[in-house]
Motif scaffolding. Structure first.
Motif, mmCIF file in Angstrom:
data_model
loop_
_atom_site.group_PDB
_atom_site.id
_atom_site.type_symbol
_atom_site.label_atom_id
_atom_site.label_comp_id
_atom_site.label_asym_id
_atom_site.label_seq_id
_atom_site.Cartn_x
_atom_site.Cartn_y
_atom_site.Cartn_z
ATOM 1 N N SER A 69 -3.250 1.759 -3.928
ATOM 2 C CA SER A 69 -3.785 2.713 -2.954
ATOM 3 C C SER A 69 -5.291 2.804 -3.133
ATOM 4 O O SER A 69 -5.814 2.521 -4.216
ATOM 5 N N PRO A 126 1.416 5.330 0.693
ATOM 6 C CA PRO A 126 0.888 6.278 1.692
ATOM 7 C C PRO A 126 0.088 7.385 0.998
ATOM 8 O O PRO A 126 0.637 8.130 0.183
ATOM 9 N N THR A 127 -1.196 7.478 1.319
ATOM 10 C CA THR A 127 -2.056 8.433 0.620
ATOM 11 C C THR A 127 -2.560 9.529 1.543
ATOM 12 O O THR A 127 -3.606 10.122 1.307
ATOM 13 N N ASN A 128 -1.796 9.762 2.623
ATOM 14 C CA ASN A 128 -2.317 10.657 3.659
ATOM 15 C C ASN A 128 -2.171 12.158 3.392
ATOM 16 O O ASN A 128 -2.156 12.949 4.309
ATOM 17 N N GLU A 169 0.813 -1.214 0.000
ATOM 18 C CA GLU A 169 0.000 0.000 0.000
ATOM 19 C C GLU A 169 0.845 1.262 0.000
ATOM 20 O O GLU A 169 1.824 1.369 0.736
#
Ligand code: PHE
Length: 507
Positions: free
Chosen positions: A362, A258-260, A256
């Motif tokens: 993601s 990081p989509t923050n 995954e």
């Protein structure tokens, strides 16, 4: 007792509160030194259960009273016994029903309930006598002893009934033996008749007024049972589907991304993806720009220079777009319009760290300045898969997509040539929807262009296959929802969440 009731205003026949009962028990204790729960209940005509409740409350005060429990064997009336206690015995009822001239035995047998027993018992008591075919009263009045005894048992005075009578009534199924817990209350070390009301709750008002300092609180009851109808947490259907998609990617060996960060610079969202600065999607009508902070702080300078060059004059076998690339435009902040911005950051990082084949995914939120309608909101969740390896071809991309969609139960797939600034070739993905009986678009895909990958430093023989789809589209199809507002926002029906199946994807 009377006098106290008047002075204290403790009327127990008007439905005593637990507080009144506690007070009465204390007064009784003061006078007699001991209170036995069942006897006390009989004396004030209050249910034993209520008396026990009041005793427990007194016990929780600390040392005001001492409480001892005793098991007591006693008697209670059966349903039939209760009937006799209120209406009289069968034999008495028969006697009372007879006219002075008597009644024929046949008529009694036909019409009087429990006639055999009633006749037998009434004859044995010599209340009735036979005259030919009839029975006639043998006395002017009778005393119904059975009723009296059963009334005594109902009142809790089983002791006043002789033992042999109890044995007989038990046989006749008028009474039965029961065991009850009786509480014996005596004065405690801190005995007092003036108890203070204990508060069950600490309120805002008590804190504000300082009243809490003078208030006595009920102790915690750690033995109390918790609420049985308590509901546990539930996943929102969209989040549930998200976690299922996540599981599929993980099963396929993807990691995954990081989509923050919802706020992204135009550089990573567009420029890094070889999307020209005049592209209509970059227009404020399509993209939400951020007013404050309006500009990104930094972009890796050497990489930025390579992106600038690729856009304006080209490179890597491309002539670029032939325009004046603006650093200012690239530095603008916006709400990311796709998670491909995250893929760009990750591929750049991968090239910096030393390339090795990867499979990334993601699932997160993206924002578009769209006209809102039944199926579109200004934000949605995007699912994205990225595979980077040596010499991947479009066949690999199609195979990956087929494998992915098969896992969510979609087997009929079609690919349609399309255009994206950052992929070549590009393909829209269509799937046959059995319910709608037609082909519907489910995603977009392609091979990232060299103009995107080479400036990052991705080696020349490496190709990257990628695809993206919205999470909401399959969610609406799977839950059978036509309006996006039934899935997202304040109008979501609670039932949708509470009845949400454990598994959404029908594999
Ligand atoms: N970014 C594309 C979109 O927003 C989806 C996509 C991802 C297309 C990766 C190609 C490759 O629709």
């Amino acid at each position: 007792m009377r006098a106290r009731c008047q002075s204290g205003g403790l009327g127990h026949n008007m439905g005593s509160s637990v507080m009144d009962l506690q007070q009465e028990i204390l007064f009784s204790l003061e006078k007699d030194g001991v209170v036995i729960s069942n006897e006390f209940g009989e004396s004030i005509k209050e249910s034993h259960q209520k008396i026990v409740g009041a005793i427990k409350s007194l016990e929780s005060l600390g040392n005001v009273v001492n409480v001892k429990q005793n098991a007591l064997k006693t008697w209670e009336c059966t349903e039939e016994g209760t009937g006799v206690a209120t209406e009289g015995s069968h034999e008495a009822r028969l006697f009372n029903s007879l006219p002075p001239e008597g009644r024929s035995v046949a008529d009694i047998k036909d019409n009087f309930p429990n006639s055999n027993f009633a006749l037998g018992a009434a004859m044995k008591n010599k209340w009735l006598k036979k005259e030919g075919e009839k029975v006639v009263p043998a006395m002017t009045s009778i005393e119904d002893q059975v009723q009296k005894y059963l009334q005594a048992i109902t009142a809790g005075a089983a002791d006043s009934v002789p033992d042999n009578v109890k044995v007989e009534y038990k046989k006749r199924k008028l009474i039965r033996e029961v065991e009850m817990t009786v509480f014996e209350v005596t004065k405690g070390n801190e005995f007092t008749t003036s108890i203070v009301k204990q508060e069950g709750e600490l309120t805002k008002e008590m804190i504000e007024s300082g009243q809490w300092k003078k208030t006595t609180f009920k102790p915690f009851n750690f033995k109390s049972k918790g609420r049985v109808d308590q509901r546990s947490g539930y996943l929102h259907p969209l989040m549930q589907l998200r976690s299922e998609f996540r599981q599929i990617f993980l099963e396929m060996g993807f990691s995954e991304m990081p989509t923050n960060n919802f706020v992204e610079s135009a550089f990573w969202n567009f420029d890094a993806l070889f999307q020209p600065q005049q592209h209509p999607a970059r227009d404020a009508h399509d993209t939400f720009y951020v007013a404050e902070p309006g500009k990104t702080i930094n972009v890796p300078e050497d990489y930025l220079q390579k992106v600038k060059k690729t856009h304006s004059v080209g490179g890597y076998g491309s002539i670029g777009y032939q325009y004046d690339w603006s650093r200012d435009e690239a530095h603008k902040n916006l709400l990311r319009t796709h998670t491909t911005a995250v893929s760009a950051r990750m591929l750049y990082k991968l090239a910096q760290d030393g390339f090795q084949p990867v499979k990334f995914f993601s699932i997160d939120r993206v924002f578009r300045n769209e006209t809102l309608d039944a199926t579109h909101l200004a934000e949605f969740n995007q699912i994205e898969g990225v595979v980077a390896d040596y010499n991947l071809s479009i066949k690999n991309l199609m195979g990956l997509i087929k494998g992915f969609f098969e896992k969510i139960g979609i087997t009929k797939l079609r690919f349609k040539p399309a255009y994206n600034p950052y992929t070549e070739p590009s393909m829209e993905i269509f799937s046959y929807h059995e319910g709608l009986q037609k082909w519907v678009e489910v995603g977009n895909s392609g091979m990232f262009r060299p103009e995107m990958l080479r400036p990052m430093g991705i080696p020349e023989n490496v190709t990257v296959a990628a695809w993206g789809l919205s999470l909401e589209r399959p969610a609406m199809i799977m839950y059978g929802i036509n309006n996006i507002r039934e899935l997202v926002g304040p109008r979501v029906k609670m039932e949708l969440i509470l009845d949400n199946p454990v598994c959404t994807i029908d594999k």
